[in-house]
Scaffold this motif. Sequence first.
Motif, mmCIF file in Angstrom:
data_model
loop_
_atom_site.group_PDB
_atom_site.id
_atom_site.type_symbol
_atom_site.label_atom_id
_atom_site.label_comp_id
_atom_site.label_asym_id
_atom_site.label_seq_id
_atom_site.Cartn_x
_atom_site.Cartn_y
_atom_site.Cartn_z
ATOM 1 N N THR A 1 -25.668 -36.163 20.328
ATOM 2 C CA THR A 1 -27.443 -36.404 19.920
ATOM 3 C C THR A 1 -28.057 -37.089 20.293
ATOM 4 O OG1 THR A 1 -26.462 -34.041 18.842
ATOM 5 C CG2 THR A 1 -28.946 -35.114 18.400
ATOM 6 N N THR A 2 -29.226 -37.059 20.877
ATOM 7 C CA THR A 2 -30.565 -37.911 20.932
ATOM 8 C C THR A 2 -31.478 -37.994 21.193
ATOM 9 O OG1 THR A 2 -29.116 -38.804 22.890
ATOM 10 C CG2 THR A 2 -31.097 -39.718 22.364
ATOM 11 N N CYS A 3 -32.370 -38.242 19.533
ATOM 12 C CA CYS A 3 -33.308 -38.174 19.045
ATOM 13 C C CYS A 3 -34.084 -38.975 19.320
ATOM 14 C CB CYS A 3 -33.792 -37.853 18.018
ATOM 15 S SG CYS A 3 -32.323 -37.138 16.699
ATOM 16 N N SER A 4 -36.302 -38.262 20.124
ATOM 17 C CA SER A 4 -36.525 -39.170 21.313
ATOM 18 C C SER A 4 -38.002 -39.033 20.602
ATOM 19 C CB SER A 4 -36.702 -39.302 23.060
ATOM 20 O OG SER A 4 -35.153 -40.191 22.422
ATOM 21 N N GLY A 5 -38.468 -40.033 20.885
ATOM 22 C CA GLY A 5 -39.715 -40.157 20.349
ATOM 23 C C GLY A 5 -40.746 -41.188 20.672
ATOM 24 N N TYR A 6 -41.611 -41.323 20.984
ATOM 25 C CA TYR A 6 -42.885 -42.998 21.648
ATOM 26 C C TYR A 6 -42.142 -44.304 21.778
ATOM 27 C CZ TYR A 6 -45.745 -39.780 20.096
ATOM 28 O OH TYR A 6 -47.074 -38.539 19.978
ATOM 29 N N ALA B 1 -26.329 -41.147 18.233
ATOM 30 C CA ALA B 1 -24.896 -40.519 17.355
ATOM 31 C C ALA B 1 -23.902 -39.064 17.886
ATOM 32 C CB ALA B 1 -25.326 -39.968 15.997
ATOM 33 N N TYR B 2 -22.846 -39.318 17.346
ATOM 34 C CA TYR B 2 -22.172 -38.507 17.302
ATOM 35 C C TYR B 2 -21.951 -37.051 16.418
ATOM 36 C CZ TYR B 2 -17.716 -35.306 18.221
ATOM 37 O OH TYR B 2 -16.733 -34.049 18.718
ATOM 38 N N VAL C 1 -42.267 -35.468 20.687
ATOM 39 C CA VAL C 1 -40.690 -35.265 20.619
ATOM 40 C C VAL C 1 -39.842 -34.941 20.857
ATOM 41 C CG1 VAL C 1 -41.416 -36.936 18.083
ATOM 42 C CG2 VAL C 1 -40.789 -34.112 18.330
ATOM 43 N N SER C 2 -38.953 -35.365 20.879
ATOM 44 C CA SER C 2 -36.785 -34.296 21.658
ATOM 45 C C SER C 2 -36.510 -34.281 20.856
ATOM 46 C CB SER C 2 -37.134 -35.094 22.933
ATOM 47 O OG SER C 2 -37.102 -36.004 23.387
ATOM 48 N N MET C 3 -34.822 -33.677 21.503
ATOM 49 C CA MET C 3 -34.180 -33.814 20.752
ATOM 50 C C MET C 3 -32.861 -33.180 22.093
ATOM 51 S SD MET C 3 -32.494 -31.029 17.462
ATOM 52 C CE MET C 3 -31.464 -31.730 16.643
ATOM 53 N N THR C 4 -31.900 -33.892 22.276
ATOM 54 C CA THR C 4 -30.717 -33.410 23.310
ATOM 55 C C THR C 4 -29.703 -33.445 22.563
ATOM 56 O OG1 THR C 4 -32.222 -34.610 24.973
ATOM 57 C CG2 THR C 4 -29.850 -34.088 25.483
ATOM 58 N N ILE C 5 -28.864 -31.784 22.861
ATOM 59 C CA ILE C 5 -27.445 -32.017 22.409
ATOM 60 C C ILE C 5 -27.064 -32.219 23.345
ATOM 61 C CG2 ILE C 5 -27.748 -29.411 21.533
ATOM 62 C CD1 ILE C 5 -25.777 -30.986 19.079
ATOM 63 N N GLU C 6 -25.692 -32.444 23.945
ATOM 64 C CA GLU C 6 -24.601 -31.940 25.105
ATOM 65 C C GLU C 6 -23.469 -32.476 23.601
ATOM 66 O OE1 GLU C 6 -24.493 -33.296 28.877
ATOM 67 O OE2 GLU C 6 -26.460 -34.818 28.210
ATOM 68 N N ASP C 7 -22.978 -31.304 23.635
ATOM 69 C CA ASP C 7 -21.537 -31.203 22.934
ATOM 70 C C ASP C 7 -21.785 -31.600 21.560
ATOM 71 O OD1 ASP C 7 -20.178 -29.631 24.907
ATOM 72 O OD2 ASP C 7 -19.421 -31.949 25.879
ATOM 73 N N GLY C 8 -21.202 -32.185 20.967
ATOM 74 C CA GLY C 8 -21.442 -33.338 19.772
ATOM 75 C C GLY C 8 -22.608 -34.179 19.745
#
Length: 537
Positions: free
Chosen positions: A491-496, A502-503, A482-489
Amino acid sequence: MLFDFSTKKIVFVVILTMILSLAASPALFAKSLGSDHAAALAELVSRKKAEFSYWAFYKLPSTIGNSLAGVLAFRDPAATATTTSSGARAINVPVLVYHGEGDAPTSPPTPAFIRHMYALKKAGWHTITMEQFEGFMKGRIQVPDKSFVLTFDDGRRDAFYATDPVLKDLGYTAVMFVITGFSMPDGGDKPISDFYVSKAELASMVQSGRWELESHGEQDHRLYEIPTATSTAGNLTTVKGEHFLSNFFWLPDTQRLETEEEFTARVTHDLAFSKKILEDTFHIRVNAFAYPLNDFGQDTINNPQSTSILARVVPQVYPFAFYQTWPGNGDSANYPDPNAYFLNRIEPNASWSSDELIAALESARIKPLPYDATTFGRDWNSNWGAVAYGSKLMLDASEDSTGASAFLNGTQSWKNYAVTATAAIQSGTFSLISRYTKNDAPYVVCAFSEDRIYLERHTGTVLTKLASSPYNPPKLPSSRTVSMTIEDGDTTCSGYGVSVHAYVPDIPARGGIGATVWTPGFGNAHAAISRLHVESR
């Protein structure tokens, strides 16, 4: 013969010189100091005794038969010290805190402390002053890589006398946080007992150039009988041995608890008086305060607002306030921040080996990006459940916890990044954490349950769900990526093949990473991270 002649001669001359120096000290200085300066003379004699003890117990090479030196294998630190020659600059700075280092003021310093200092010197670590630390934190100056601040609490005589020869030998500096009400009660010359340094001894510390003095409060180390939160004038329930800074006092004249305003005034006076007496007596700047008993309000009996009140009051008197941090409470070192005042200190245990101390400081050093881990060490700090290290990072709920968590030390300066983790999940919801700084500060969570992804904002125990979506991962137990990306506020959560976005408002601009596993029941959550990869965005 145990010694050859040249060695015997050298040892004899050195010992004779030190003994004569020690014996002659009062005579040599009485004329210049005056006969009424007995305290200064006593301090000088005690310091000479401490220097002789350090030399005799730790500086004699093992080849001349000193058994203790041979067992401890101490050598001249200058002969083995390494230095940082790369010209690199520190990204963060750890602060160490010790207390007493001997059973009596003139006893030899403990082997553990000397081992620690020698190991730090050999590994290229070097002290900086509080003034340099202040400039670093405010962003005004840079300091060399492997800089640290060495501090001592309480103004104890054993800490001063036992460690000063070590500082002198290694070229280190230190900071003593002084309890002014114990060392100089009512501004006087004599401490409340011989356990604490006197005014003359504090003056000697300042004059040496090796020591700086900062505040540990005036009367705030005394323990008090505190009314509980349910106390009334008719039914007064009290608890003995409680803390000055975090509790309302009972006012017998008016038969009531202090008001918030009276509590604030009392605490402010104690803080300001300690600062003033140190500055006026020794003509120094005092800008730092160490919380007595490591209580910054959290140990209150009857004042739930004490933490927030102290957070408002202390910075009005001192630019910096220090507390002893703990594993899992964010990075253990301090990063430049003009607005920072609540700063971390690491308290080495006497049982720590030199390798353990070096590992603790090294783990706090900044982790470069990209970061890739397929083995996991003790720079992953836990504050919940059980964590085991090795080829996998094992997160296991203990019998009395519903989950486990670990945070990667040295990542607090990370800003925008993407985290990908592969974990074998036996049971529970597995989560990735970003922008983590401290337990009570907001951070971001991507939670991956058996059938749903959640994007959440956490502040202490307060959880706010910002987005969620169903997804279809392998059924537990299974290995998941699974993964998580944050750029400033953002945010993205990803899996499968599924992502939620969301901000996230009001989170730190920078912060580190962590991972957790959780179930509703006690002792059931289990996960093992086999790989973790982080890239900058």
